[in-house]
Design a protein around this motif. Structure first.
Motif, PDB file in Angstrom:
ATOM      1  N   LYS A 102       0.837  -1.206   0.000  1.00 43.54           N
ATOM      2  CA  LYS A 102       0.000   0.000   0.000  1.00 43.54           C
ATOM      3  C   LYS A 102       0.878   1.266   0.000  1.00 43.54           C
ATOM      4  O   LYS A 102       0.564   2.251  -0.675  1.00 43.54           O
ATOM      5  CB  LYS A 102      -0.921  -0.041   1.232  1.00 43.54           C
ATOM      6  N   LEU A 103       1.986   1.224   0.756  1.00 45.75           N
ATOM      7  CA  LEU A 103       2.903   2.365   0.751  1.00 45.75           C
ATOM      8  C   LEU A 103       3.507   2.569  -0.636  1.00 45.75           C
ATOM      9  O   LEU A 103       3.638   3.702  -1.115  1.00 45.75           O
ATOM     10  CB  LEU A 103       4.007   2.171   1.809  1.00 45.75           C
ATOM     11  N   VAL A 104       3.840   1.462  -1.303  1.00 48.20           N
ATOM     12  CA  VAL A 104       4.342   1.538  -2.683  1.00 48.20           C
ATOM     13  C   VAL A 104       3.288   2.204  -3.569  1.00 48.20           C
ATOM     14  O   VAL A 104       3.596   3.113  -4.355  1.00 48.20           O
ATOM     15  CB  VAL A 104       4.708   0.127  -3.210  1.00 48.20           C
ATOM     16  N   ASP A 105       2.027   1.782  -3.433  1.00 46.24           N
ATOM     17  CA  ASP A 105       0.936   2.382  -4.233  1.00 46.24           C
ATOM     18  C   ASP A 105       0.828   3.888  -3.982  1.00 46.24           C
ATOM     19  O   ASP A 105       0.651   4.669  -4.915  1.00 46.24           O
ATOM     20  CB  ASP A 105      -0.412   1.747  -3.869  1.00 46.24           C
ATOM     21  N   LEU A 106       0.907   4.279  -2.703  1.00 50.29           N
ATOM     22  CA  LEU A 106       0.765   5.699  -2.370  1.00 50.29           C
ATOM     23  C   LEU A 106       1.925   6.529  -2.942  1.00 50.29           C
ATOM     24  O   LEU A 106       1.723   7.654  -3.406  1.00 50.29           O
ATOM     25  CB  LEU A 106       0.671   5.881  -0.850  1.00 50.29           C
ATOM     26  N   ILE A 107       3.120   5.950  -2.918  1.00 46.64           N
ATOM     27  CA  ILE A 107       4.276   6.658  -3.488  1.00 46.64           C
ATOM     28  C   ILE A 107       4.076   6.830  -4.998  1.00 46.64           C
ATOM     29  O   ILE A 107       4.339   7.899  -5.558  1.00 46.64           O
ATOM     30  CB  ILE A 107       5.589   5.912  -3.143  1.00 46.64           C
ATOM     31  N   ASN A 108       3.571   5.796  -5.661  1.00 50.08           N
ATOM     32  CA  ASN A 108       3.294   5.902  -7.101  1.00 50.08           C
ATOM     33  C   ASN A 108       2.176   6.911  -7.376  1.00 50.08           C
ATOM     34  O   ASN A 108       2.232   7.661  -8.356  1.00 50.08           O
ATOM     35  CB  ASN A 108       2.940   4.533  -7.680  1.00 50.08           C
ATOM     36  N   MET A 109       1.176   6.938  -6.499  1.00 52.10           N
ATOM     37  CA  MET A 109       0.092   7.920  -6.660  1.00 52.10           C
ATOM     38  C   MET A 109       0.619   9.347  -6.494  1.00 52.10           C
ATOM     39  O   MET A 109       0.169  10.273  -7.174  1.00 52.10           O
ATOM     40  CB  MET A 109      -1.008   7.681  -5.612  1.00 52.10           C
ATOM     41  N   LEU A 110       1.560   9.490  -5.579  1.00 54.44           N
ATOM     42  CA  LEU A 110       2.147  10.813  -5.371  1.00 54.44           C
ATOM     43  C   LEU A 110       2.896  11.258  -6.625  1.00 54.44           C
ATOM     44  O   LEU A 110       2.786  12.415  -7.053  1.00 54.44           O
ATOM     45  CB  LEU A 110       3.094  10.791  -4.165  1.00 54.44           C
ATOM     46  N   PHE A 111       3.619  10.333  -7.215  1.00 56.19           N
ATOM     47  CA  PHE A 111       4.344  10.651  -8.452  1.00 56.19           C
ATOM     48  C   PHE A 111       3.358  11.110  -9.525  1.00 56.19           C
ATOM     49  O   PHE A 111       3.593  12.122 -10.203  1.00 56.19           O
ATOM     50  CB  PHE A 111       5.134   9.427  -8.920  1.00 56.19           C
ATOM     51  N   ASP A 112       2.248  10.392  -9.660  1.00 53.70           N
ATOM     52  CA  ASP A 112       1.225  10.783 -10.643  1.00 53.70           C
ATOM     53  C   ASP A 112       0.655  12.162 -10.332  1.00 53.70           C
ATOM     54  O   ASP A 112       0.495  12.994 -11.217  1.00 53.70           O
ATOM     55  CB  ASP A 112       0.078   9.761 -10.654  1.00 53.70           C
ATOM     56  N   ASP A 115      -1.000  17.502  -2.117  1.00 52.54           N
ATOM     57  CA  ASP A 115      -1.064  17.579  -0.660  1.00 52.54           C
ATOM     58  C   ASP A 115      -1.982  16.501  -0.081  1.00 52.54           C
ATOM     59  O   ASP A 115      -1.707  15.953   0.984  1.00 52.54           O
ATOM     60  CB  ASP A 115      -1.507  18.976  -0.219  1.00 52.54           C
ATOM     61  N   THR A 116      -3.060  16.200  -0.790  1.00 55.94           N
ATOM     62  CA  THR A 116      -3.958  15.135  -0.331  1.00 55.94           C
ATOM     63  C   THR A 116      -3.235  13.789  -0.297  1.00 55.94           C
ATOM     64  O   THR A 116      -3.317  13.054   0.687  1.00 55.94           O
ATOM     65  CB  THR A 116      -5.192  15.036  -1.270  1.00 55.94           C
ATOM     66  N   VAL A 117      -2.503  13.481  -1.364  1.00 56.21           N
ATOM     67  CA  VAL A 117      -1.787  12.200  -1.392  1.00 56.21           C
ATOM     68  C   VAL A 117      -0.684  12.181  -0.329  1.00 56.21           C
ATOM     69  O   VAL A 117      -0.469  11.169   0.342  1.00 56.21           O
ATOM     70  CB  VAL A 117      -1.184  11.899  -2.792  1.00 56.21           C
ATOM     71  N   LEU A 118      -0.005  13.318  -0.157  1.00 53.57           N
ATOM     72  CA  LEU A 118       1.033  13.377   0.880  1.00 53.57           C
ATOM     73  C   LEU A 118       0.440  13.151   2.269  1.00 53.57           C
ATOM     74  O   LEU A 118       1.030  12.462   3.102  1.00 53.57           O
ATOM     75  CB  LEU A 118       1.729  14.737   0.843  1.00 53.57           C
ATOM     76  N   SER A 119      -0.734  13.715   2.509  1.00 56.98           N
ATOM     77  CA  SER A 119      -1.402  13.496   3.800  1.00 56.98           C
ATOM     78  C   SER A 119      -1.786  12.037   3.967  1.00 56.98           C
ATOM     79  O   SER A 119      -1.617  11.462   5.041  1.00 56.98           O
ATOM     80  CB  SER A 119      -2.665  14.346   3.905  1.00 56.98           C
ATOM     81  N   ASP A 120      -2.289  11.432   2.877  1.00 56.33           N
ATOM     82  CA  ASP A 120      -2.637  10.003   2.933  1.00 56.33           C
ATOM     83  C   ASP A 120      -1.390   9.165   3.212  1.00 56.33           C
ATOM     84  O   ASP A 120      -1.430   8.214   3.995  1.00 56.33           O
ATOM     85  CB  ASP A 120      -3.264   9.538   1.608  1.00 56.33           C
ATOM     86  N   LEU A 121      -0.313   9.521   2.561  1.00 57.10           N
ATOM     87  CA  LEU A 121       0.938   8.781   2.761  1.00 57.10           C
ATOM     88  C   LEU A 121       1.405   8.911   4.211  1.00 57.10           C
ATOM     89  O   LEU A 121       1.802   7.923   4.832  1.00 57.10           O
ATOM     90  CB  LEU A 121       2.009   9.301   1.792  1.00 57.10           C
ATOM     91  N   LEU A 122       1.328  10.109   4.757  1.00 55.96           N
ATOM     92  CA  LEU A 122       1.732  10.318   6.151  1.00 55.96           C
ATOM     93  C   LEU A 122       0.833   9.534   7.111  1.00 55.96           C
ATOM     94  O   LEU A 122       1.315   8.876   8.031  1.00 55.96           O
ATOM     95  CB  LEU A 122       1.679  11.804   6.494  1.00 55.96           C
ATOM     96  N   ASP A 123      -0.475   9.618   6.873  1.00 57.88           N
ATOM     97  CA  ASP A 123      -1.421   8.894   7.742  1.00 57.88           C
ATOM     98  C   ASP A 123      -1.158   7.392   7.695  1.00 57.88           C
ATOM     99  O   ASP A 123      -1.119   6.721   8.724  1.00 57.88           O
ATOM    100  CB  ASP A 123      -2.874   9.131   7.286  1.00 57.88           C
TER     101      ASP A 123
END
Ligand SMILES: [Fe+2]
Ligand SMILES: [Fe+2]
Length: 137
Positions: free
Chosen positions: A23-33, A44-52
């Motif tokens: 899931k962390l891998v997915d979030l990092i890829n989503m952040l890149f997108d 910022d939304t994806v970064l917040s999700d990644l932090l949470d």
């Protein structure tokens, strides 16, 4: 640049933790997108999700390590805390000036941030946690 990928050699021997890492891998890829687009808000939304999710995963992993009597738990917790701070710092840098963090830089940074930790630290608990009951499962 290729997306980050989870591969079997990263398995820590506990399915729930492997799922968290995926899931962390997915979030990092989503952040890149998101960063490859031009909506600061989406980033910022994806970064917040990644932090949470990072905080959630670290908490669950620490509970598991405590339950299986992992001897280096305290050190591991300290590393987790430092990692949260690194993402908070990156987020702040991005919010202060969105063009100061490129999508490739963020992907590169977070790929190393996650992979070095899984390979260098998480894989060390495999022999303690594998086959033990997972308190969170
Ligand atoms: Fe960890
Ligand atoms: Fe982990």
């Amino acid at each position: 640049m290729a997306y980050l990928e989870w591969t079997e050699n990263l398995s820590v021997g506990v399915k729930r933790m492997d799922d968290h890492h995926k899931k962390l891998v997915d979030l990092i890829n989503m952040l890149f997108d998101a960063m490859s687009g031009d909506a600061t808000r989406a980033v910022d939304t994806v970064l917040s999700d990644l932090l949470d999710y990072t905080r959630y995963h670290f908490g669950e992993e620490e509970k598991l390590l405590a339950a299986c009597g992992y001897p280096d738990l305290e050190e591991h917790q300290g590393v987790h805390r430092g990692m949260v701070k690194e993402v908070l710092d990156m987020r702040q840098r991005y919010l202060d000036n969105p063009v100061s963090v490129s999508p490739n830089e963020a992907l590169d940074f977070l790929s190393k941030w996650l992979m070095r930790h899984i390979i260098g630290k998480d894989l060390r608990y495999r022999s303690y946690a594998e086959g033990q009951p997972d308190p969170g499962a």
